[in-house]
Design a protein around this motif. Structure first.
Motif, PDB file in Angstrom:
ATOM      1  N   LYS A 183       0.851  -1.184   0.000  1.00 43.13           N
ATOM      2  CA  LYS A 183       0.000   0.000   0.000  1.00 43.13           C
ATOM      3  C   LYS A 183       0.892   1.240   0.000  1.00 43.13           C
ATOM      4  N   PRO A 184       0.455   2.329  -0.615  1.00 44.57           N
ATOM      5  CA  PRO A 184      -0.906   2.588  -1.101  1.00 44.57           C
ATOM      6  C   PRO A 184      -1.273   1.876  -2.398  1.00 44.57           C
ATOM      7  N   LYS A 185      -0.304   1.476  -3.209  1.00 42.06           N
ATOM      8  CA  LYS A 185      -0.625   0.815  -4.469  1.00 42.06           C
ATOM      9  C   LYS A 185      -0.540  -0.693  -4.280  1.00 42.06           C
ATOM     10  N   ILE A 186      -1.710  -1.353  -4.244  1.00 41.25           N
ATOM     11  CA  ILE A 186      -1.765  -2.783  -4.005  1.00 41.25           C
ATOM     12  C   ILE A 186      -0.989  -3.551  -5.074  1.00 41.25           C
ATOM     13  N   TYR A 187      -0.233  -4.525  -4.604  1.00 45.65           N
ATOM     14  CA  TYR A 187       0.613  -5.415  -5.422  1.00 45.65           C
ATOM     15  C   TYR A 187       1.909  -4.760  -5.897  1.00 45.65           C
ATOM     16  N   TYR A 188       2.058  -3.463  -5.693  1.00 41.42           N
ATOM     17  CA  TYR A 188       3.246  -2.759  -6.169  1.00 41.42           C
ATOM     18  C   TYR A 188       4.077  -2.140  -5.044  1.00 41.42           C
ATOM     19  N   SER A 189       3.409  -1.431  -4.139  1.00 40.34           N
ATOM     20  CA  SER A 189       4.140  -0.641  -3.146  1.00 40.34           C
ATOM     21  C   SER A 189       4.994  -1.505  -2.235  1.00 40.34           C
ATOM     22  N   SER A 190       6.185  -0.988  -1.939  1.00 40.68           N
ATOM     23  CA  SER A 190       7.096  -1.654  -1.016  1.00 40.68           C
ATOM     24  C   SER A 190       6.804  -1.206   0.410  1.00 40.68           C
ATOM     25  N   TYR A 191       7.204  -2.044   1.366  1.00 39.74           N
ATOM     26  CA  TYR A 191       7.049  -1.701   2.776  1.00 39.74           C
ATOM     27  C   TYR A 191       8.356  -1.121   3.312  1.00 39.74           C
ATOM     28  N   THR A 192       8.232  -0.149   4.196  1.00 43.13           N
ATOM     29  CA  THR A 192       9.418   0.402   4.846  1.00 43.13           C
ATOM     30  C   THR A 192       9.948  -0.620   5.857  1.00 43.13           C
ATOM     31  N   ASP A 193      11.166  -0.406   6.288  1.00 41.42           N
ATOM     32  CA  ASP A 193      11.739  -1.299   7.303  1.00 41.42           C
ATOM     33  C   ASP A 193      10.915  -1.264   8.583  1.00 41.42           C
ATOM     34  N   GLU A 194      10.420  -0.105   8.933  1.00 45.03           N
ATOM     35  CA  GLU A 194       9.631   0.019  10.164  1.00 45.03           C
ATOM     36  C   GLU A 194       8.307  -0.742  10.041  1.00 45.03           C
ATOM     37  N   GLU A 195       7.639  -0.612   8.897  1.00 42.08           N
ATOM     38  CA  GLU A 195       6.400  -1.354   8.677  1.00 42.08           C
ATOM     39  C   GLU A 195       6.662  -2.862   8.708  1.00 42.08           C
ATOM     40  N   THR A 196       7.741  -3.276   8.078  1.00 40.95           N
ATOM     41  CA  THR A 196       8.104  -4.696   8.057  1.00 40.95           C
ATOM     42  C   THR A 196       8.368  -5.204   9.470  1.00 40.95           C
ATOM     43  N   ARG A 197       9.049  -4.405  10.267  1.00 41.42           N
ATOM     44  CA  ARG A 197       9.342  -4.784  11.656  1.00 41.42           C
ATOM     45  C   ARG A 197       8.049  -4.935  12.463  1.00 41.42           C
ATOM     46  N   LEU A 198       7.102  -4.042  12.260  1.00 41.17           N
ATOM     47  CA  LEU A 198       5.842  -4.107  12.999  1.00 41.17           C
ATOM     48  C   LEU A 198       5.060  -5.378  12.659  1.00 41.17           C
ATOM     49  N   PHE A 199       5.003  -5.734  11.389  1.00 40.11           N
ATOM     50  CA  PHE A 199       4.305  -6.961  11.002  1.00 40.11           C
ATOM     51  C   PHE A 199       5.036  -8.197  11.521  1.00 40.11           C
ATOM     52  N   SER A 200       6.342  -8.131  11.542  1.00 36.96           N
ATOM     53  CA  SER A 200       7.124  -9.252  12.061  1.00 36.96           C
ATOM     54  C   SER A 200       6.810  -9.504  13.527  1.00 36.96           C
ATOM     55  N   LYS A 201       6.629  -8.426  14.291  1.00 39.10           N
ATOM     56  CA  LYS A 201       6.326  -8.550  15.721  1.00 39.10           C
ATOM     57  C   LYS A 201       4.905  -9.065  15.960  1.00 39.10           C
ATOM     58  N   LEU A 202       3.995  -8.816  15.016  1.00 38.38           N
ATOM     59  CA  LEU A 202       2.608  -9.251  15.166  1.00 38.38           C
ATOM     60  C   LEU A 202       2.443 -10.755  14.957  1.00 38.38           C
ATOM     61  N   LEU A 203       3.298 -11.344  14.186  1.00 37.44           N
ATOM     62  CA  LEU A 203       3.129 -12.702  13.677  1.00 37.44           C
ATOM     63  C   LEU A 203       3.244 -13.765  14.760  1.00 37.44           C
ATOM     64  N   ALA A 204       2.382 -14.788  14.665  1.00 36.30           N
ATOM     65  CA  ALA A 204       2.445 -15.923  15.581  1.00 36.30           C
ATOM     66  C   ALA A 204       3.756 -16.686  15.376  1.00 36.30           C
ATOM     67  N   PRO A 205       4.302 -17.299  16.447  1.00 38.44           N
ATOM     68  CA  PRO A 205       5.570 -18.028  16.336  1.00 38.44           C
ATOM     69  C   PRO A 205       5.548 -19.132  15.275  1.00 38.44           C
ATOM     70  N   ASP A 206       4.361 -19.731  15.063  1.00 40.14           N
ATOM     71  CA  ASP A 206       4.236 -20.791  14.060  1.00 40.14           C
ATOM     72  C   ASP A 206       3.460 -20.311  12.830  1.00 40.14           C
ATOM     73  N   GLY A 207       3.455 -18.998  12.621  1.00 42.59           N
ATOM     74  CA  GLY A 207       2.657 -18.418  11.548  1.00 42.59           C
ATOM     75  C   GLY A 207       3.404 -18.253  10.237  1.00 42.59           C
ATOM     76  N   TRP A 208       2.691 -17.689   9.287  1.00 47.28           N
ATOM     77  CA  TRP A 208       3.226 -17.374   7.964  1.00 47.28           C
ATOM     78  C   TRP A 208       3.096 -15.872   7.733  1.00 47.28           C
ATOM     79  N   CYS A 209       4.080 -15.298   7.063  1.00 47.45           N
ATOM     80  CA  CYS A 209       3.961 -13.933   6.561  1.00 47.45           C
ATOM     81  C   CYS A 209       4.297 -13.976   5.080  1.00 47.45           C
ATOM     82  N   VAL A 210       3.313 -13.658   4.244  1.00 51.88           N
ATOM     83  CA  VAL A 210       3.482 -13.742   2.793  1.00 51.88           C
ATOM     84  C   VAL A 210       3.427 -12.343   2.184  1.00 51.88           C
ATOM     85  N   PHE A 211       4.484 -11.976   1.491  1.00 52.48           N
ATOM     86  CA  PHE A 211       4.507 -10.702   0.768  1.00 52.48           C
ATOM     87  C   PHE A 211       3.932 -10.939  -0.620  1.00 52.48           C
ATOM     88  N   ASP A 212       2.848 -10.215  -0.915  1.00 55.33           N
ATOM     89  CA  ASP A 212       2.136 -10.379  -2.177  1.00 55.33           C
ATOM     90  C   ASP A 212       2.302  -9.155  -3.079  1.00 55.33           C
TER      91      ASP A 212
END
Length: 230
Positions: A183-212
């Protein structure tokens, strides 16, 4: 440890030196990542020999998340799905123990209908005992009734970004499956390091994080960044 992955395994030239040089694209991808999401099954069938070849191309610990065909989720709108779902399971059977969760992504128009969905979820569960995750895009799925039904069939909700229905603060426990579309452009926009870090912290220990956000090649770069944050 969570599985950090991308949708498909295309490796941009910009980061090609981060992967082994030998083997197929999938083999090279699997030299760095522990899993991948197969999206092409949504659009068309593949031969069982294709899934067998993919399974043979990766290490034992590698896992494939597989997207359920649109015939089931979109064309049939989760009605009368037993036959196509059985066919789908037969197709992907060669993945064996390397098969991860099945991704059920519903169309934006699909309103939550308890009767229809309970029948569908029972059909899925009777045919297969593997994990299923669901990504929905109609606001009606925000209801307590929908959440209760998903829990009763042990179907995990997808935390998507952008999140049309279930934002991050709607999850009482860490999400098992995160899909980052860009976002803002779906399928195109890159994530900042800070955004990536926040999603990493949200994820379950046995979960998946898929960049689409694959259309611009950002997915692999973002996924590599998240791997480095482990």
């Amino acid at each position: 440890m969570p599985i950090i992955a991308t949708a498909a395994w295309s490796i941009p030239k910009k980061v090609a030196d981060r992967f082994t040089r030998e083997g197929s694209g999938l083999t090279r991808y699997a030299s760095v990542f522990d899993g991948v999401e197969i999206n092409s099954t949504f659009y068309r069938r593949h031969k069982t020999s294709t899934f067998a070849r993919w399974a043979e191309s990766v290490p034992d610990g590698f896992r494939f998340a597989v997207k359920i065909p649109k015939e089931i989720t979109h064309t049939r709108a989760m009605k009368d799905i037993a036959e196509p779902f059985e066919t789908f399971l037969e197709d992907i059977a060669p993945l064996g123990e390397k098969r991860g969760p099945l991704l059920c992504q519903l169309p934006p128009r699909l309103v939550f209908d308890a009767d229809v969905l309970e029948t569908a979820f029972k059909t899925l569960g009777d045919a297969d005992d593997g994990p299923i995750v669901i990504e929905v895009r109609h606001k009606s799925w925000a209801s307590a009734e929908a959440l209760d039904l998903l829990k009763s069939y042990a179907i995990d909700r997808v935390l998507a970004d952008p999140a049309p229905v279930w934002p991050a603060d709607n999850f009482e426990t860490p999400p098992k499956y995160v899909r980052l579309h860009g976002k803002p452009k779906i399928y195109y926009s890159s994530y900042t390091d800070e955004e990536t870090r926040l999603f990493s912290k949200l994820l379950a220990p046995d979960g998946w994080c898929v960049f689409d956000n694959t259309a611009s090649g950002a997915a692999i770069e973002n996924a590599l960044t998240m791997l480095e944050m482990r």
